[in-house]
Design an enzyme around this catalytic site. Sequence first.
Site, PDB file in Angstrom:
ATOM      1  N   TYR A 165       0.674  -4.377  -4.781  1.00 46.75           N
ATOM      2  CA  TYR A 165       0.485  -4.107  -3.266  1.00 46.75           C
ATOM      3  C   TYR A 165       0.504  -5.282  -2.335  1.00 46.75           C
ATOM      4  CZ  TYR A 165      -0.563  -1.590   1.089  1.00 46.75           C
ATOM      5  OH  TYR A 165      -0.679  -0.858   2.194  1.00 46.75           O
ATOM      6  N   ASP A 267      -0.053 -13.626  -3.071  1.00 40.39           N
ATOM      7  CA  ASP A 267      -0.805 -12.621  -2.281  1.00 40.39           C
ATOM      8  C   ASP A 267      -2.365 -12.800  -2.445  1.00 40.39           C
ATOM      9  OD1 ASP A 267      -2.074 -10.725  -0.930  1.00 40.39           O
ATOM     10  OD2 ASP A 267      -0.607  -9.318  -1.097  1.00 40.39           O
ATOM     11  N   LYS A 295      -8.680  -9.678   4.569  1.00 37.57           N
ATOM     12  CA  LYS A 295      -9.857  -8.961   4.258  1.00 37.57           C
ATOM     13  C   LYS A 295     -11.016  -9.763   4.268  1.00 37.57           C
ATOM     14  CE  LYS A 295      -7.641  -5.720   0.960  1.00 37.57           C
ATOM     15  NZ  LYS A 295      -7.828  -4.157   1.457  1.00 37.57           N
TER      16      LYS A 295
END
Length: 483
Positions: A165, A267, A295
Site C-alpha cells: 500500500y 516507501d 506518519k
Amino acid sequence: MTVTGRGIDRARVAEIGQREEAEYRRRTPKSAALFERAREALPLGVASSFQAYDPYPLFMTDARGSRIWDADGNEYIDFDMAFGVLAAGHSHPILAEALQRRVANGTCYTFPVEDGVALAEEIKARFDADLVRFSNSGTEATMDAIRVARGYTGREKIVKFEGGYHGHHDDVLVSIQPPRDAMGPDDQPATVPASAGIPRSRVAETVVAPFNEPEVLAAILEAHRGEIAAIIVEPVQFNIGVVPPKPGFLERLRELADAHGIVLIFDEVKTGVVLAWGGAFEHFGVKPDLFCLAKSIGGGIPIGAFGGRREVMRVIETLEGSQQFAAMGGALGTGIDRTTIPGGATRVAHLGTFNGNPLSMTAGLVTLTQILTRDVYPGLNAMAERLTSGCQGVIDEHGLPGYAINVGPKGCVMYTPGRVTNYRDFIGLDSELWSASFYYLANRGILLPPGPDDQWTLSVQHTEDEIDRHVEVFRAFAEELAA
Ligand SMILES: Cc1ncc(COP(=O)(O)O)c(C=O)c1O
C-alpha cells in the site's frame, strides 16, 4: 467439539467473537450514538474509509503518552498508535510545548521557514540523501516521488508489489488485497484496481509483481525493458500484517533497478525513523534512489517528505542531467528540446500550499531531534522483542494457529497457517479468530489496530509493564479459546 486441522474449536471462536462484540457494544454506547449521527454527515460515518469497521468505530476524545480514551471514558493502552504514526507517543510533552509556541506564532505562512531547512538537513543525515522535499501525507510523498522518477527517466510505467500500500492515488491504488479470482497467476499478477473510479488508462501504467520473488520480478522487468520508470516497494510489507523481505530480496531489487536504469523508491512511510534512526535504509543496509516518509516523522502532525539522490531530485529544478535529457541527446541548442516533452515542460512540478508549513516543520524537527533520537531505538526494540516473545510463548503454550512477529517496534500476531512471505499467503489469515482477539483485547483495555492488515507500533512512551499487560490479556484470550 468442532476442531479444525489447525487444532482450534471453531464454535468456541465464534462464541467468544460474538460475546466480545456484544460486550464492546455494551461498553461504548456514546461511540454508537456518534456513529449513527456521523452516518448522516459522512459516508461510512468516517473521514477516511480506513477508519470504518464493524460494528462501529470507537470515537476518541483524549490521548496522552501510550494511553487513549474513548467517548465513554474507557481507557486503553494504545498499541495502534494511529496506524503507526506515533513512535513518539501521543502529545509528547516536548512536542506539545514546542507546538503551543508555534501555534501562538502562526501555523501557515506559505513562505519558507528555518525549521524546514533544519528538518530537511536532519532527514538528509538519517537517510544519506542529497535533497529532500516536503508534502502533507504519505500519499502525496509517493505520488510526487513517482512523478520525479517519471520525469527523470522519461518513462511512464511503474512496478508495485501485490499487497503493498502506497497511499490512495490512482497509480498505486491497485492490487492492495485483490480478490482471489481476479489476481491472476503467481508469476504474472494482474493489476487490479482497489477502488471504483480509477481510469483504465492509469491501471495500464502500473505493473504488479509478487513481493519476495526476485526472479519473477526479473522476468517482468525483462518483458517491459525500457518502459519502467520506478519500482516502488515497502521494504517490509506492513499493510498485510508484517511481511519482512527475504534475505537478499532488497539487494536484488537494487541490482535489477540499476541494470534497467529504473529509479528504486523505498516507501518508508511506515518504516522510516521507526525501524531504526535511519529507517529501513539503516535496518537493511540497502539504499534506494528515492525514499518516501510520513506518519512518525511528524510526531502526530500531518506531514510527508520524499528525497534521495541529487541527480534524480534535481529534476524538480531542471531535466538537464536526467536520463530523459540524456536519451534526447543531451543539450539541444540552448537547453532542452521542449517539443519532445509533453507540454514542453523543462522540469518536474512539485507543489502544495501546505508543503513545509511551520506547524509541520516544527513538529518534524522537534520529533526527530529531541524525541526519536538515536539512543531510543535499542529500548524500543527490546520492548518489541518482549511483546513478540511473550505472545509467541502464549501461542506455543496453547497451540494457537499463527505466530508472533515484529520488525523493529512494529509487530503483530499473524493468524495464518504458515509464515507469510507475500500477499497470497496472507489470504489464508483466519479473520474470525483475528476479530475475536481484537474485541477481546479492546474490552480489556488493549487497543490494537482495527484490522488484521495493520500491526502494533510501540512508542517511546510505552512501558514494560504495559507490554506485560498486553501479553497477560492475550494469554487470557488463548486460555478461553482452549478451555
Ligand atoms: C507504506 C505506506 N505508504 C503510504 C501510505 C499513505 O500515507 P497517508 O495515509 O499519510 O497518505 C501509507 C498509509 O498507511 C502507508 O502505510
